[in-house]
Write an enzyme that holds these catalytic residues in place. Structure first.
Site, mmCIF file in Angstrom:
data_model
loop_
_atom_site.group_PDB
_atom_site.id
_atom_site.type_symbol
_atom_site.label_atom_id
_atom_site.label_comp_id
_atom_site.label_asym_id
_atom_site.label_seq_id
_atom_site.Cartn_x
_atom_site.Cartn_y
_atom_site.Cartn_z
ATOM 1 N N ASP A 172 -57.108 -88.661 13.666
ATOM 2 C CA ASP A 172 -57.064 -88.880 12.223
ATOM 3 C C ASP A 172 -58.274 -88.220 11.566
ATOM 4 O OD1 ASP A 172 -56.758 -89.732 9.645
ATOM 5 O OD2 ASP A 172 -57.217 -91.849 10.049
ATOM 6 N N LYS A 230 -62.223 -86.987 6.198
ATOM 7 C CA LYS A 230 -63.293 -87.940 6.524
ATOM 8 C C LYS A 230 -64.617 -87.186 6.686
ATOM 9 C CE LYS A 230 -60.467 -91.225 9.193
ATOM 10 N NZ LYS A 230 -60.589 -92.420 8.331
ATOM 11 N N ASP A 268 -57.379 -93.527 17.136
ATOM 12 C CA ASP A 268 -56.400 -93.960 16.144
ATOM 13 C C ASP A 268 -54.994 -94.122 16.737
ATOM 14 O OD1 ASP A 268 -56.315 -94.945 13.596
ATOM 15 O OD2 ASP A 268 -55.863 -93.031 12.639
ATOM 16 N N ARG A 278 -50.078 -96.245 7.734
ATOM 17 C CA ARG A 278 -49.014 -97.065 7.148
ATOM 18 C C ARG A 278 -47.771 -96.241 6.834
ATOM 19 N NH1 ARG A 278 -53.047 -98.885 2.506
ATOM 20 N NH2 ARG A 278 -54.389 -98.568 4.311
HETATM 21 N N1 BES Z 1 -57.663 -94.813 11.085
HETATM 22 C C1 BES Z 1 -58.240 -95.261 9.891
HETATM 23 C C2 BES Z 1 -58.835 -96.658 9.987
HETATM 24 C C3 BES Z 1 -59.985 -96.854 10.949
HETATM 25 C C4 BES Z 1 -61.275 -96.937 10.485
HETATM 26 C C5 BES Z 1 -59.747 -97.042 12.304
HETATM 27 C C6 BES Z 1 -62.316 -97.152 11.352
HETATM 28 C C7 BES Z 1 -60.800 -97.256 13.174
HETATM 29 C C8 BES Z 1 -62.089 -97.328 12.702
HETATM 30 C C9 BES Z 1 -57.216 -95.271 8.776
HETATM 31 O O1 BES Z 1 -56.212 -94.322 8.867
HETATM 32 C C10 BES Z 1 -57.937 -95.019 7.490
HETATM 33 O O2 BES Z 1 -58.486 -93.967 7.353
HETATM 34 N N2 BES Z 1 -57.910 -95.990 6.587
HETATM 35 C C11 BES Z 1 -58.534 -95.871 5.322
HETATM 36 C C12 BES Z 1 -57.590 -96.439 4.278
HETATM 37 C C13 BES Z 1 -57.999 -96.182 2.877
HETATM 38 C C14 BES Z 1 -57.959 -94.705 2.558
HETATM 39 C C15 BES Z 1 -57.085 -96.935 1.957
HETATM 40 C C16 BES Z 1 -59.844 -96.641 5.352
HETATM 41 O O3 BES Z 1 -59.912 -97.682 6.018
HETATM 42 O O4 BES Z 1 -60.810 -96.170 4.774
HETATM 43 ZN ZN ZN Z 2 -55.784 -93.638 10.749
HETATM 44 MN MN MN Z 3 -56.806 -92.461 7.992
#
Ligand code: BES
Ligand code: ZN
Ligand code: MN
Length: 486
Positions: free
Chosen positions: A259, A266, A277, A340
């Site tokens: 991811d 990111k 992920d 999601r």
């Molecule tokens: N894979 C990430 C979540 C994650 C964060 C997993 C840290 C493991 C460790 C997910 O896809 C993500 O990026 N979520 C975002 C959602 C937001 C953009 C609404 C997040 O948590 O920042």
């Molecule tokens: Zn993710």
């Molecule tokens: Mn993500």
């Protein structure tokens, strides 16, 4: 690690006493002079070694080089036993012991087989290493444990072997998470799932990009589109109870093999561990291995929409409106809320095509769950109290902690879109874990459903007890117990 059960101590380097009282050592039926040595070493004070901590003694003039005592105290819980067992293994490894025997004394109000299982499970999980990319030869470590039982019944042997199988399944999940994204990508993850299916006895069906498109999994495909690693839909079926063919529990695992965040890229620090992920899918694959090799009398279908969230000229964008297998349209406000989207299609697929009776999804979904619950507890959303209470029971058995978050109507409103049917993020950072979970729930076709957010628990930056560093394998034992309690 090899686990055996025997009546007498075989040739070994160390003998371990897991006891709650000192007298129990003298009841073990060990050669008298050796017992005497150990008892002398343990001492005579009230506050003896057996009450507290792990102690080791060098034994001279005897083929068994070391004796270890580990005190449980009275009324130790199963989780405490696991932690003590973990300490024993660390001590044995420090002493460079490769073969050990262990006496385990009874603990009040605790089923003996459950006790043995806890010791074995934690011992194996503590001993886990991921060192296949190290060129220098890793130090030798514990390779065999013999459980000494006065009268080993068939049930005892079964308990020990099922604990070993379950621990092995957790380690399979850890391996999958620890492999980097240049090694595990959708195609290779699918291949691993197929191999494991053949080995343990579940059937796999793999869909390629064309077949996924035919299923109209547009949300899944949008996430995958920018990557040169093509997506795979991995379906794993295990029919352990053919007399109840229509009763199927679907386990849906988030399978983002990497991811990057997509166009909502990111930062380097937030990206570096994003090979994890797919920890949800690793947990699902692990639990499929466990239930199939133990031949549980249940029907389970595992579903993984495996893909990579990359950047590229054809990447989906913040602001795009995309379709989904359910027909619902989705406003994409953030390409980093990709899990999601893949899960929406995977969950809907499980409900519609696999005719699931109930669905559990498990996913490294939100950073917000780390803020709310830290690294020791997974966040859970469910639309069904009874189903949730089954998960709670399983959590008490496995020691993998969960906490249920609310699903009030206001939260659902936060993901209502003005321009499409639903949007993939809520309002800023508010209630991120809840809105993320509820988004997925919208695609569960009103079936009993549980969402487990393991973004905090699927990965460990440092080792603790029997949880080793990096991929933890969280969820394998939790889901196994839920299915086994059935
Ligand atoms: N894979 C990430 C979540 C994650 C964060 C997993 C840290 C493991 C460790 C997910 O896809 C993500 O990026 N979520 C975002 C959602 C937001 C953009 C609404 C997040 O948590 O920042
Ligand atoms: Zn993710
Ligand atoms: Mn993500």
């Amino acid at each position: 690690m090899k686990i055996t059960v025997a009546k007498k101590i075989p040739e070994c380097d160390a003998v371990v006493f897991l006891c709650s009282k000192k007298e129990e050592i003298s009841l073990t039926g060990l050669e008298k002079p050796l017992i005497r040595d150990i008892l002398t070493a343990v001492g005579t004070e009230e506050d003896s070694a057996l009450k507290n901590g792990i102690h080791h003694f060098r034994i001279y003039g005897h083929p068994v080089k070391f004796a270890l005592t580990a005190g449980t105290g009275s009324n130790a819980t199963i989780e405490k036993i696991r932690r003590i067992s973990s300490g024993i293994v660390k001590c044995l490894n420090d002493l460079k012991v490769e073969k050990a025997s262990i006496f385990i004394s009874d603990i009040e109000k605790t089923d003996r087989n459950e006790l043995l299982k806890a010791v074995i499970e934690a011992a194996m999980l503590t001993n886990y290493r991921f060192d296949r990319y190290k060129s220098s030869k890793p130090p030798k470590r514990l390779s065999e444990i013999t459980v000494i039982e006065k009268q080993p019944s068939k049930k005892t042997v079964q308990a020990v072997s099922s604990a070993a199988t379950l621990a092995q399944a957790v380690m399979t999940a850890r391996d999958l998470v620890n492999e980097p994204a240049n090694v595990i990508y959708p195609e290779t993850l699918a291949k691993k799932a197929s191999e494991l299916g053949r080995k343990h006895g579940f059937v796999t069906q793999i869909f390629n990009e064309k077949e996924i498109a035919k299923l109209k999994m547009d949300a899944f495909l949008a996430v995958s589109r920018a990557s040169v690693k093509k997506p795979r839909l991995i379906v794993m079926r295990y029919t352990g109870d053919p007399s109840k063919k229509e009763d199927i529990t679907a386990l849906v695992g988030k399978g983002l093999t990497y991811d990057s965040g997509g166009l909502a890229l990111k930062q380097a620090d937030g990206m570096k561990n994003m090979k994890n992920d797919m920890a949800g899918s690793a947990a699902v694959i692990g639990v499929m291995c466990a239930i199939a090799s133990m031949k549980l009398k249940v029907n389970v279908t595992g579903v993984v929409a495996a893909c990579e969230n990359a950047i590229g000229g054809d990447a989906y964008r913040n602001g795009d409106i995309i379709g989904s297998m359910s027909g619902k349209t989705i406003e994409v406000l953030n390409t980093d809320a990709e899990g999601r989207l893949t899960l929406a299609d995977a969950v809907y697929y499980a409900a519609k095509k696999e005719k699931a009776s109930r669905i559990i999804d498990i996913a490294t979904l939100t950073g917000a769950v780390l803020v709310a619950l830290g690294t020791t507890t997974a966040g859970v959303i469910s639309n069904d109290d009874q189903f949730y209470s089954r998960l709670e029971t399983a959590s008490h058995q496995s020691g993998e902690q969960i906490w249920r978050l609310p699903h009030f109507e206001e939260y659902r409103e936060m993901i209502r879109s003005d321009i499409a049917d639903i949007k993939n993020t809520g309002s800023g950072r508010l209630a991120g874990t809840i809105t993320g979970g509820l988004f997925i729930g919208e695609f569960a076709e009103k079936l009993p459903w549980i969402h487990i957010d393991i973004a905090g628990t699927g990965w460990a930056d440092r080792a603790e007890n029997y949880i080793t560093k990096y991929g933890t394998g969280y969820g394998v034992r939790l889901l196994y117990h839920l299915l086994a309690n059935h």
